[in-house]
Design an enzyme around this catalytic site. Structure first.
Site, PDB file in Angstrom:
ATOM      1  N   SER A  72       0.813  -1.221   0.000  1.00 32.17           N
ATOM      2  CA  SER A  72       0.000   0.000   0.000  1.00 32.17           C
ATOM      3  C   SER A  72       0.849   1.275   0.000  1.00 32.17           C
ATOM      4  CB  SER A  72      -0.936  -0.065   1.205  1.00 32.17           C
ATOM      5  OG  SER A  72      -1.815   1.010   1.207  1.00 32.17           O
ATOM      6  N   GLU A 384     -12.557   5.728   6.932  1.00 27.53           N
ATOM      7  CA  GLU A 384     -11.555   6.180   7.882  1.00 27.53           C
ATOM      8  C   GLU A 384     -11.149   7.577   7.421  1.00 27.53           C
ATOM      9  OE1 GLU A 384      -9.260   2.575   9.810  1.00 27.53           O
ATOM     10  OE2 GLU A 384      -8.673   2.821   7.732  1.00 27.53           O
ATOM     11  N   ASN A 386      -8.446   8.666   6.886  1.00 28.12           N
ATOM     12  CA  ASN A 386      -7.356   8.573   5.901  1.00 28.12           C
ATOM     13  C   ASN A 386      -7.835   8.298   4.473  1.00 28.12           C
ATOM     14  OD1 ASN A 386      -7.915   5.795   5.713  1.00 28.12           O
ATOM     15  ND2 ASN A 386      -6.371   5.251   7.238  1.00 28.12           N
ATOM     16  N   ARG A 512      -2.950   4.627  20.971  1.00 27.35           N
ATOM     17  CA  ARG A 512      -3.146   3.196  20.625  1.00 27.35           C
ATOM     18  C   ARG A 512      -1.872   2.670  19.972  1.00 27.35           C
ATOM     19  NH1 ARG A 512      -3.785   3.364  15.090  1.00 27.35           N
ATOM     20  NH2 ARG A 512      -4.170   1.131  14.966  1.00 27.35           N
ATOM     21  N   SER A 514       0.190   1.092  17.141  1.00 30.01           N
ATOM     22  CA  SER A 514      -0.029   0.961  15.693  1.00 30.01           C
ATOM     23  C   SER A 514      -0.080  -0.513  15.313  1.00 30.01           C
ATOM     24  CB  SER A 514       1.124   1.638  14.948  1.00 30.01           C
ATOM     25  OG  SER A 514       1.216   1.121  13.637  1.00 30.01           O
ATOM     26  N   GLY A 515      -0.888  -0.825  14.308  1.00 31.63           N
ATOM     27  CA  GLY A 515      -0.916  -2.195  13.803  1.00 31.63           C
ATOM     28  C   GLY A 515       0.035  -2.390  12.640  1.00 31.63           C
TER      29      GLY A 515
HETATM   30  C1  16G Z   1      -4.004  -0.305   7.522  1.00 31.05           C
HETATM   31  C2  16G Z   1      -5.497  -0.476   7.457  1.00 31.05           C
HETATM   32  C3  16G Z   1      -6.178   0.859   7.662  1.00 31.05           C
HETATM   33  C4  16G Z   1      -5.724   1.492   8.952  1.00 31.05           C
HETATM   34  C5  16G Z   1      -4.226   1.535   9.046  1.00 31.05           C
HETATM   35  C6  16G Z   1      -3.852   1.899  10.458  1.00 31.05           C
HETATM   36  C7  16G Z   1      -6.767  -1.980   6.061  1.00 31.05           C
HETATM   37  C8  16G Z   1      -7.052  -2.421   4.666  1.00 31.05           C
HETATM   38  N1  16G Z   1      -5.889  -0.990   6.177  1.00 31.05           N
HETATM   39  O1  16G Z   1      -3.555   0.494   6.491  1.00 31.05           O
HETATM   40  O2  16G Z   1      -7.547   0.624   7.697  1.00 31.05           O
HETATM   41  O3  16G Z   1      -6.210   2.799   9.053  1.00 31.05           O
HETATM   42  O4  16G Z   1      -3.690   0.255   8.770  1.00 31.05           O
HETATM   43  O5  16G Z   1      -2.497   1.800  10.640  1.00 31.05           O
HETATM   44  O6  16G Z   1      -7.303  -2.506   7.031  1.00 31.05           O
HETATM   45  P1  16G Z   1      -1.881   1.886  12.091  1.00 31.05           P
HETATM   46  O7  16G Z   1      -2.431   0.734  12.886  1.00 31.05           O
HETATM   47  O8  16G Z   1      -0.422   1.821  11.858  1.00 31.05           O
HETATM   48  O9  16G Z   1      -2.315   3.195  12.652  1.00 31.05           O
HETATM   49 MG    MG Z   2      -3.898   1.031   0.601  1.00 28.54          MG
END
Ligand code: 16G
Ligand code: MG
Length: 558
Positions: A72, A384, A386, A512, A514-515
């Site tokens: 992405s 979102e 974003n 939070r 980050s994921g």
């Molecule tokens: C990913 C997620 C997006 C989320 C972002 C948060 C999908 C397809 N994409 O790009 O929805 O806003 O992660 O990232 O689920 P973060 O956890 O680093 O803030």
């Molecule tokens: Mg993307």
């Protein structure tokens, strides 16, 4: 039969390619918010294993599964992978743990895990010779994507699956392809031609009702920043189906620039500025996609050259208004609900609740959560901030819409509105947020509502906000509740955040883990920018002090 299948996966020869994909030492990865993401050189073994997992999932669900190779908005050097299924949904959370344990399993463990999955998941063990386990693969424009997609295909064939690699596609296009394969043509033809055809026909049907007649989008010429990614060539392909009903100038089309470098939706959103090299002019409108074209943001400059961002919150405002208007015209008593995350600007939530009188839900970050909630609604608008989002139409609504469309005894205006709702449901990707589909929807809605982008922007004023990142020893030590709006661990952090929030007017703050990055994210909003900046810094300091911060303490805003 079951025994036979189980033996097969336990035999060495069945994983012919496994030796080509050893797990590098010292690397463990987690299937996160959007699958796996890492430097591309660390991913071949993960890709191979996701090919295996895709076949297992196909056996379990009896559906065609998709595997998208993309990272992405990450830098060009990274890559990633995510699985999609059924009607194009993300891999369910219950299977994310299988993905995580497969990803770092050495050959012996891998066989054990495959056998365990066969045993534990009813459905995976039985296989009829006639049943084909089919996997669709897509790639973004990264230099590493081809090789990594090949690793996926090796995993698929090693478990007796078949695959089709579509090559370059946007992530939402692969979602569409998977969903259309599984619905046997109900959604559309399972090909890119089917995708373009569906979108362009729906757009043209809607625009035919636009007053003043076609070309009124010409008063707001649109320039699209393709992030030097896959969205640019795919938008060009889509335009070739539009037959002059839409013209878009595409910049950052990947011919010379680097993917996501100083351009794209993430760059624009975070910096609140135009992509590098773009000279914005008043009276024009601009939009940016991210690297795999599942995010879309609009922006413009006013007379005094001030930059204004129309983010996911504002796009969902437009969509909610448009659909609410059509529901009224079609005399349909259905509810439009809005699904947001904690990052949605407080002003947007207020506008939805107090002015549009809509139900608003707040869910944890990540499309899978928002999508699932929106699916429970009559009509669920989710975005979102974003720029990732879409609108889901429930079956009940679509059935009623079809009934009105076909009932010649109904007033013309009611039937016309129902017809527009139908075409809108065809135009907006029902599987996932899709920048190309959203772009057509935004252009169409602005035109049909006779609204300019600056007018949409002015419907409410965003509260100033600030986002910061803090590095800590172990970000998973921070746990949250209430859709990530409150911290539950470490002790004392939430109370300390609240105490700081109370020092500011119209303020809100949350943190939070980050994921997608090894960071803790901090968000603050308040009545003034100065106040939001100050609050974000105070909260970042609290995280650093109370949650095991690494390195220097966050600096105060200058
Ligand atoms: C990913 C997620 C997006 C989320 C972002 C948060 C999908 C397809 N994409 O790009 O929805 O806003 O992660 O990232 O689920 P973060 O956890 O680093 O803030
Ligand atoms: Mg993307």
């Amino acid at each position: 039969m079951a025994m036979h299948t189980r033996r097969r996966v336990e035999m060495d020869t069945e994983l012919q390619n496994a030796n080509a994909y050893p797990v590098p030492s010292g690397i463990t990865m987690e299937y996160g918010t959007a699958g796996f993401r890492a430097p591309a050189c660390n991913l071949p073994h993960v890709m191979y294993r996701m090919g295996l997992l895709a076949v297992m999932r196909a056996r379990y669900t009896r559906e065609v599964i998709g595997v998208m190779v993309t990272a992405s908005h990450n830098p060009e050097e990274d890559n990633g992978v995510k699985l999609m299924e059924g009607m194009g949904e993300m891999l369910p959370v219950s299977w994310e743990r299988h993905a995580t344990s497969f990803a770092s399993a050495h050959l012996g463990e891998l066989r054990t895990q495959l056998s365990a999955l066969l045993r534990d998941c009813p459905g995976t063990e039985s296989s009829s010779p006639a049943q084909k386990y089919h996997v669709l693969i897509g790639e973004d424009t990264r230099a590493s994507s081809k090789m990594l997609a090949q690793a996926v295909s090796h995993g698929v064939t090693d478990l007796g699956g078949t695959f089709k690699n579509f090559g370059l596609v946007t992530t939402p296009q692969l979602h569409y392809l998977v969903a259309s394969h599984n619905s046997e043509g109900l959604i559309g033809e399972p090909s890119l031609d089917g995708y373009y055809h569906k979108l362009s026909e729906a757009y043209k049907a809607l625009m035919a009702q636009s007053k003043p007649q076609p070309g009124n989008e010409g008063s707001y010429p649109l320039t699209m920043d393709g992030a030097n990614g896959v969205g640019a060539p795919k938008m060009a392909e889509l335009l070739s189906y539009m037959k002059h009903s839409l013209s878009v100038k595409i910049i950052n089309n990947g011919e010379s620039g680097k993917l996501n470098h100083e351009c794209g939706a993430d760059y624009v959103k975070i910096g609140q500025r135009a992509p590098k090299g773009l000279q914005m002019r008043e009276g024009r409108i601009y939009c940016s996609l991210d690297g795999d074209a599942d995010r879309l943001l609009y922006y413009f400059v006013d007379k005094s050259d001030t930059f204004h961002l129309v983010d996911g919150d504002k796009i969902s405002t437009l969509m909610a208004i448009f659909i609410q208007h059509l529901l009224k015209e079609a005399q349909l008593p259905f509810q439009v609900s809005v699904v947001q995350t904690a990052y949605a600007n407080g002003s947007s939530t207020h506008y939805f609740e107090e002015t549009l009188l809509l139900q608003v839900y707040c869910l944890p970050t990540g499309v899978k959560y928002l999508h699932a909630k929106a699916k429970e609604c009559d009509i669920g608008v989710y975005f979102e901030a974003n720029g990732h989002g879409t609108v889901l139409f429930g079956k009940r609504v679509l059935d009623k819409v079809a009934e009105i469309m076909q009932d010649s005894g109904r007033p013309e205006a009611q039937r016309a509105a129902a017809t527009q709702l139908y075409h809108t449901s065809q135009l907006i990707n029902q599987a996932v947020g899709d920048a190309l589909s959203d772009l057509l929807a935004v252009q169409m809605m602005l035109s049909l509502l006779d609204l300019s982008l600056p007018q949409l922007y002015a419907l409410y004023t965003d509260l100033p906000s600030r986002q910061l990142k803090v590095k800590v020893m172990d970000r998973q030590r921070i746990t949250t509740t209430d859709a990530e709006r409150r911290v539950t661990h470490p002790d004392g952090l939430q109370a300390a955040i609240e105490e700081r929030v109370h020092r500011h007017l119209q303020a809100r703050a949350f943190v939070r883990p980050s994921g997608t990055e090894d960071m803790v994210r901090v968000y603050a909003e308040a009545e003034t920018q100065e106040s939001a900046d100050c609050l974000a810094h105070e909260v970042a300091l609290l995280v650093h002090r109370l949650a095991g911060g690494v390195g220097e303490e966050p600096r105060a805003p200058s």
